[in-house]
Design an enzyme around this catalytic site. Structure first.
Site, PDB file in Angstrom:
ATOM      1  N   ASN A  62       0.836  -1.206   0.000  1.00 40.78           N
ATOM      2  CA  ASN A  62       0.000   0.000   0.000  1.00 40.78           C
ATOM      3  C   ASN A  62       0.869   1.254   0.000  1.00 40.78           C
ATOM      4  OD1 ASN A  62       0.543  -0.933   2.673  1.00 40.78           O
ATOM      5  ND2 ASN A  62      -1.044   0.380   3.512  1.00 40.78           N
ATOM      6  N   GLU A  64       0.426   5.263   0.588  1.00 43.61           N
ATOM      7  CA  GLU A  64      -0.497   6.288   1.077  1.00 43.61           C
ATOM      8  C   GLU A  64      -0.075   7.672   0.603  1.00 43.61           C
ATOM      9  OE1 GLU A  64      -0.857   5.560   5.306  1.00 43.61           O
ATOM     10  OE2 GLU A  64      -1.993   3.726   4.942  1.00 43.61           O
ATOM     11  N   CYS A  73      -4.252   0.733  -2.376  1.00 46.94           N
ATOM     12  CA  CYS A  73      -4.072  -0.517  -1.626  1.00 46.94           C
ATOM     13  C   CYS A  73      -2.988  -1.391  -2.276  1.00 46.94           C
ATOM     14  CB  CYS A  73      -5.365  -1.321  -1.630  1.00 46.94           C
ATOM     15  SG  CYS A  73      -6.714  -0.579  -0.719  1.00 46.94           S
ATOM     16  N   GLU A  75      -3.074  -4.531  -2.956  1.00 47.22           N
ATOM     17  CA  GLU A  75      -3.580  -5.461  -3.978  1.00 47.22           C
ATOM     18  C   GLU A  75      -3.632  -4.804  -5.345  1.00 47.22           C
ATOM     19  OE1 GLU A  75      -4.798  -4.743  -1.046  1.00 47.22           O
ATOM     20  OE2 GLU A  75      -5.992  -6.363  -0.179  1.00 47.22           O
ATOM     21  N   CYS A 112     -10.270  -5.037   0.450  1.00 42.52           N
ATOM     22  CA  CYS A 112     -11.406  -4.110   0.480  1.00 42.52           C
ATOM     23  C   CYS A 112     -12.275  -4.321  -0.763  1.00 42.52           C
ATOM     24  CB  CYS A 112     -10.907  -2.667   0.557  1.00 42.52           C
ATOM     25  SG  CYS A 112     -10.348  -2.001  -1.021  1.00 42.52           S
ATOM     26  N   CYS A 115     -10.775  -3.322  -4.154  1.00 48.08           N
ATOM     27  CA  CYS A 115      -9.771  -4.263  -4.672  1.00 48.08           C
ATOM     28  C   CYS A 115     -10.432  -5.538  -5.186  1.00 48.08           C
ATOM     29  CB  CYS A 115      -8.740  -4.585  -3.595  1.00 48.08           C
ATOM     30  SG  CYS A 115      -7.603  -3.214  -3.300  1.00 48.08           S
TER      31      CYS A 115
HETATM   32  N1  THU Z   1      -5.272  -1.423   2.588  1.00 48.43           N
HETATM   33  C1  THU Z   1      -4.740  -2.250   1.639  1.00 48.43           C
HETATM   34  O1  THU Z   1      -3.633  -2.024   1.148  1.00 48.43           O
HETATM   35  N2  THU Z   1      -5.473  -3.323   1.273  1.00 48.43           N
HETATM   36  C2  THU Z   1      -6.703  -3.625   1.763  1.00 48.43           C
HETATM   37  O2  THU Z   1      -7.326  -4.574   1.301  1.00 48.43           O
HETATM   38  C3  THU Z   1      -7.284  -2.829   2.829  1.00 48.43           C
HETATM   39  C4  THU Z   1      -6.565  -1.601   3.203  1.00 48.43           C
HETATM   40  C5  THU Z   1      -4.479  -0.258   3.002  1.00 48.43           C
HETATM   41  C6  THU Z   1      -5.059   1.073   2.610  1.00 48.43           C
HETATM   42  C7  THU Z   1      -4.441   1.978   3.635  1.00 48.43           C
HETATM   43  O3  THU Z   1      -3.145   2.365   3.174  1.00 48.43           O
HETATM   44  C8  THU Z   1      -4.270   1.092   4.864  1.00 48.43           C
HETATM   45  O4  THU Z   1      -4.354  -0.245   4.399  1.00 48.43           O
HETATM   46  C9  THU Z   1      -5.320   1.322   5.935  1.00 48.43           C
HETATM   47  O5  THU Z   1      -6.584   1.216   5.427  1.00 48.43           O
END
Ligand code: THU
Length: 164
Positions: A62, A64, A73, A75, A112, A115
């Site tokens: 991920n 940010e 994310c 994925e 999520c 994704c």
């Molecule tokens: N996140 C992912 O990378 N994958 C997921 O399936 C759920 C959430 C990340 C997004 C954000 O950077 C952090 O996790 C918190 O939500």
């Protein structure tokens, strides 16, 4: 009117050590990918490793952003990278894991909704099931056999753009 129901089957392993050698290695690569996360806001580092049909493994984490929704994310970083580098090559399995500097992540992390939809696109495109291996930093591993197991009644282009 009919009352219908859907059943989702999945496997639960007590630990990563119960996986086949190939799956264990893929999950270990997802853990490694988590180390490359840029997650200063959530402190939640997610790692994903996608095994392609040609045997190549593409990793993602991920990323940010100070403008929160702009991040992506793990994925989607992994699958978009795989699709861009290896167009036309189907995805076989995606391993996903997460860890946090604030909490212990001992339950499997599940992707999520956004994704799930993004991964679904490639399952439909290549007409091949994409298997999921999900875990936290430690603990149990869940295995799901395709995107439909995570996103039943999903939105597909054929129902929208090619209807009628
Ligand atoms: N996140 C992912 O990378 N994958 C997921 O399936 C759920 C959430 C990340 C997004 C954000 O950077 C952090 O996790 C918190 O939500």
């Amino acid at each position: 009117m009919k009352r219908l129901s859907l059943t989702i089957e999945y496997l639960e392993y007590e630990s990563i050590d119960e996986l086949s050698a190939e799956d264990k290695s893929l999950m270990q690569q997802a853990h490694e990918a988590g180390n490359t996360a840029y997650a200063p806001y959530s402190n939640f580092s997610v790692g994903a490793a996608v095994l392609l049909e040609n045997g190549v493994i593409v990793k993602g984490s991920n990323q940010e952003n100070a403008a929160y929704p702009t991040g992506l994310c793990a994925e989607r970083v992994a699958i978009f990278s795989a699709a861009a580098q290896f167009p036309g090559v189907a995805f076989k399995t995606i391993a996903i894991t997460a860890k946090s500097s604030k909490i212990s992540v001992s339950n499997p992390v599940t992707p999520c909704g956004g994704c799930r939809q993004a991964i679904s696109e490639y399952e439909v495109l290549y007409n091949k099931p994409i298997r999921f291996l999900l875990m936290g930093e430690t603990g149990k591993v869940l295995e799901l056999k395709n995107v439909g197991s995570l996103l039943p009644l999903r939105f597909e282009a054929k129902n929208a753009f090619h209807a009628g």
